[in-house]
Design an enzyme around this catalytic site. Structure first.
Site, PDB file in Angstrom:
ATOM      1  N   ASP A 116       0.851  -1.199   0.000  1.00 31.81           N
ATOM      2  CA  ASP A 116       0.000   0.000   0.000  1.00 31.81           C
ATOM      3  C   ASP A 116       0.883   1.244   0.000  1.00 31.81           C
ATOM      4  O   ASP A 116       1.648   1.481   0.937  1.00 31.81           O
ATOM      5  CB  ASP A 116      -0.913   0.012   1.223  1.00 31.81           C
ATOM      6  CG  ASP A 116      -2.101  -0.934   1.068  1.00 31.81           C
ATOM      7  OD1 ASP A 116      -2.229  -1.548  -0.010  1.00 31.81           O
ATOM      8  OD2 ASP A 116      -2.896  -1.048   2.014  1.00 31.81           O
ATOM      9  N   GLU A 200      -9.845  -8.870  -0.294  1.00 32.99           N
ATOM     10  CA  GLU A 200      -9.874 -10.328  -0.238  1.00 32.99           C
ATOM     11  C   GLU A 200     -10.897 -10.817   0.775  1.00 32.99           C
ATOM     12  O   GLU A 200     -11.134 -10.171   1.800  1.00 32.99           O
ATOM     13  CB  GLU A 200      -8.481 -10.854   0.139  1.00 32.99           C
ATOM     14  CG  GLU A 200      -7.413 -10.468  -0.871  1.00 32.99           C
ATOM     15  CD  GLU A 200      -5.998 -10.624  -0.358  1.00 32.99           C
ATOM     16  OE1 GLU A 200      -5.090 -10.797  -1.195  1.00 32.99           O
ATOM     17  OE2 GLU A 200      -5.792 -10.566   0.876  1.00 32.99           O
ATOM     18  N   THR A 357      -3.720 -15.309  -6.033  1.00 37.12           N
ATOM     19  CA  THR A 357      -2.494 -14.529  -6.151  1.00 37.12           C
ATOM     20  C   THR A 357      -1.247 -15.398  -6.000  1.00 37.12           C
ATOM     21  O   THR A 357      -1.334 -16.619  -5.968  1.00 37.12           O
ATOM     22  CB  THR A 357      -2.507 -13.389  -5.109  1.00 37.12           C
ATOM     23  OG1 THR A 357      -1.370 -12.557  -5.296  1.00 37.12           O
ATOM     24  CG2 THR A 357      -2.538 -13.928  -3.697  1.00 37.12           C
ATOM     25  N   GLU A 394      -2.768 -13.512 -10.211  1.00 41.21           N
ATOM     26  CA  GLU A 394      -1.968 -12.296 -10.042  1.00 41.21           C
ATOM     27  C   GLU A 394      -0.617 -12.701  -9.461  1.00 41.21           C
ATOM     28  O   GLU A 394      -0.447 -13.811  -8.952  1.00 41.21           O
ATOM     29  CB  GLU A 394      -2.628 -11.320  -9.055  1.00 41.21           C
ATOM     30  CG  GLU A 394      -4.023 -10.876  -9.397  1.00 41.21           C
ATOM     31  CD  GLU A 394      -4.628  -9.991  -8.305  1.00 41.21           C
ATOM     32  OE1 GLU A 394      -3.931  -9.763  -7.274  1.00 41.21           O
ATOM     33  OE2 GLU A 394      -5.760  -9.540  -8.468  1.00 41.21           O
ATOM     34  N   LEU A 397       3.867 -10.066  -5.230  1.00 45.45           N
ATOM     35  CA  LEU A 397       4.902  -9.061  -4.993  1.00 45.45           C
ATOM     36  C   LEU A 397       5.437  -8.569  -6.327  1.00 45.45           C
ATOM     37  O   LEU A 397       5.389  -9.286  -7.332  1.00 45.45           O
ATOM     38  CB  LEU A 397       6.040  -9.657  -4.152  1.00 45.45           C
ATOM     39  CG  LEU A 397       5.646 -10.214  -2.781  1.00 45.45           C
ATOM     40  CD1 LEU A 397       6.833 -10.914  -2.142  1.00 45.45           C
ATOM     41  CD2 LEU A 397       5.109  -9.124  -1.873  1.00 45.45           C
TER      42      LEU A 397
END
Length: 471
Positions: A116, A200, A357, A394, A397
């Protein structure tokens, strides 16, 4: 001749020819836009930069972009006073550039999770309601509130100016649907519905201000509403003494499983009490997802757009019996028990696809954390196939190297299935550096030709090192 062709100036034409032949099995590639693409004051951060971003992505054959639609921006100041202006501008720019768009209904705050880069809190009037009644937020055993997302304990309680959170989410999504109806099915192709922190479906069990990797996290069931529900359900189960609190021996955020009486091998997670609590805790989360996705289906189901839900990739301590970090996040997935099939069956009930992810990770990445991301991905993807829903992926990182891209290509075809799309995290200045950008363009081509031979995919992955998109 094939090697020469891949090395010459005809490489791009050759790749496009392959893409046209294999278009039915290509994996579309999207790129996440910066979290602050739309700023807290409801404006595009930089229109010209965004337009240049779109043009450059299009030149690299990227299929589209993903953008967070922040609740804390759109409905910032007053209930039902929606400001969609910046998102309408962005959608039109994408349409003009012929890029597809994935949006995220981001009912969480930005700030507090890994990666973030900005702060976008929940709407002002929601935070004001929380000051009057702090129990609308998730709470840990120490009584610390988490302000990322509203507790599922108040899903159907009218705690937000006479409306329940589920009603608020529903009204928000209905307004979005009316505003963007003309884009759906053409430019706007996917709506991911946030159901917890970071969008999520999970509890905020590992907040960045209290947790460090690879801590086990903590249960988040100590607000008044969840405790009341626990007490009621424990009494109905015939054990009212189990309803006073969560497990007393579950440890703290940064513990390892062996330091916790609950999570250690042979620990109390696998006793009658432990099984009752973990069933209750996970079922509460599934029930929350069911309610949110029901509202999403009602808002978007009549439009030609795919609804998607996201599950967190909690890979640390996966190679232990208790899977402690998954348990505190709400996934009752332990050795011998599949904790994801029930979640994905709930997704299927609403015709919602899965987004998962960490496709860039390998089982060798974090041995100190007993991490097994590849095993986890394979298991969750298999559950999605069994539930009859598609699954997309996805990276968790930021990665710019060919090893990560090669691993994504492998993970994209685990089992007898293939991901429906891949969304790359994230557009930034590092990705735009010459070598990184060329490698990324090669990766896009390889994803578009994923069903070719492994040798050809590897050549495509390296073919464009001397080619750079020109604007």
């Amino acid at each position: 001749m094939g090697d020469a062709l891949l090395d010459c100036g005809m490489c791009r034409a050759f790749v496009l020819l392959l893409a046209s032949v294999w278009c039915c099995t290509a994996v579309p590639v999207y790129v996440m836009l910066p979290l602050d693409t739309v700023t807290l004051d409801g404006n595009l951060k930089n229109v010209q930069d965004l337009n240049n971003t779109f043009l450059r992505l299009k030149s690299a054959d990227v299929d589209g972009v993903m953008v967070d639609v922040w609740w804390g921006v759109v409905e910032k100041s007053l209930p039902m006073a929606y400001n969609w202006n910046a998102y309408e501008q962005l959608m039109q720019m994408a349409q003009d550039t012929r890029l597809k768009v994935q949006v995220v209904m981001s009912f969480h705050q930005c700030g507090g999770n890994v990666g973030d880069s900005c702060s976008i809190p929940l709407p002002d009037w929601v935070l004001a309601a929380g000051k009057n009644n702090s129990n609308i937020f998730y709470t840990d055993a120490e009584g610390v509130k988490d302000y990322e997302y509203i507790s599922l304990g108040v899903d159907n309680v009218e705690v937000l100016n006479g409306r329940s959170p589920i009603t608020v989410y529903s009204d928000f999504m209905e307004s979005f649907a009316r505003t963007f109806a003309d884009y759906m099915g053409t430019t706007l192709v996917e709506i991911q519905v946030g159901m917890g922190p970071a969008g999520e479906l999970r509890y905020p069990s590992y907040p960045s201000n209290r947790w460090q990797f690879p801590g086990i996290g903590e249960f988040q069931c100590y607000d008044r509403y969840m405790l009341n529900q626990l007490k009621s359900d424990a009494t109905s189960f015939g054990h009212p003494e189990w309803g006073n609190a969560g497990p007393a021996d579950a440890g703290h955020y940064n513990d390892v499983p062996s330091n916790s009486g609950f999570f250690r091998d042979g620990g109390s997670y696998n006793t009658d009490y432990g099984r009752f609590f973990l069933n209750w805790y996970s079922n509460q989360l599934i029930g929350h997802g069911d309610r949110v996705l029901q509202a999403a289906s009602q808002a978007f189901g009549r439009y030609p757009v795919q609804i998607v839900g996201k599950i967190a990739g909690i890979h640390w301590w996966y190679n232990t019996a208790s899977h402690a970090a998954e348990l505190t996040a709400g996934y009752y997935n332990i050795y011998g028990r599949d904790g994801y099939s029930a979640i994905l069956s709930m997704f299927a009930k609403h015709h919602v696809n899965l987004d998962f992810t960490m496709l860039e990770m390998t089982d060798n990445d974090n041995p100190q954390a007993q991490s097994r991301p590849e095993e986890l991905i394979k298991s969750v993807f298999a559950d999605a196939v069994a539930a009859g829903i598609e699954h997309s992926g996805e990276n968790a990182l930021a990665r710019y190297d060919q090893a990560a891209y090669a691993q994504i290509l492998t993970a994209a075809r685990y089992g007898n299935s293939q991901i429906s799309s891949f969304t790359y995290l994230r557009w930034d200045s590092t990705l735009q550096q010459s070598q990184n950008w060329q490698s990324f363009g090669s990766f896009v081509n390889a994803m578009h030709n994923i069903n070719q031979s492994p040798l050809l995919r590897q050549r495509l992955l390296t073919a464009r090192h001397s080619l750079s998109p020109k604007l």
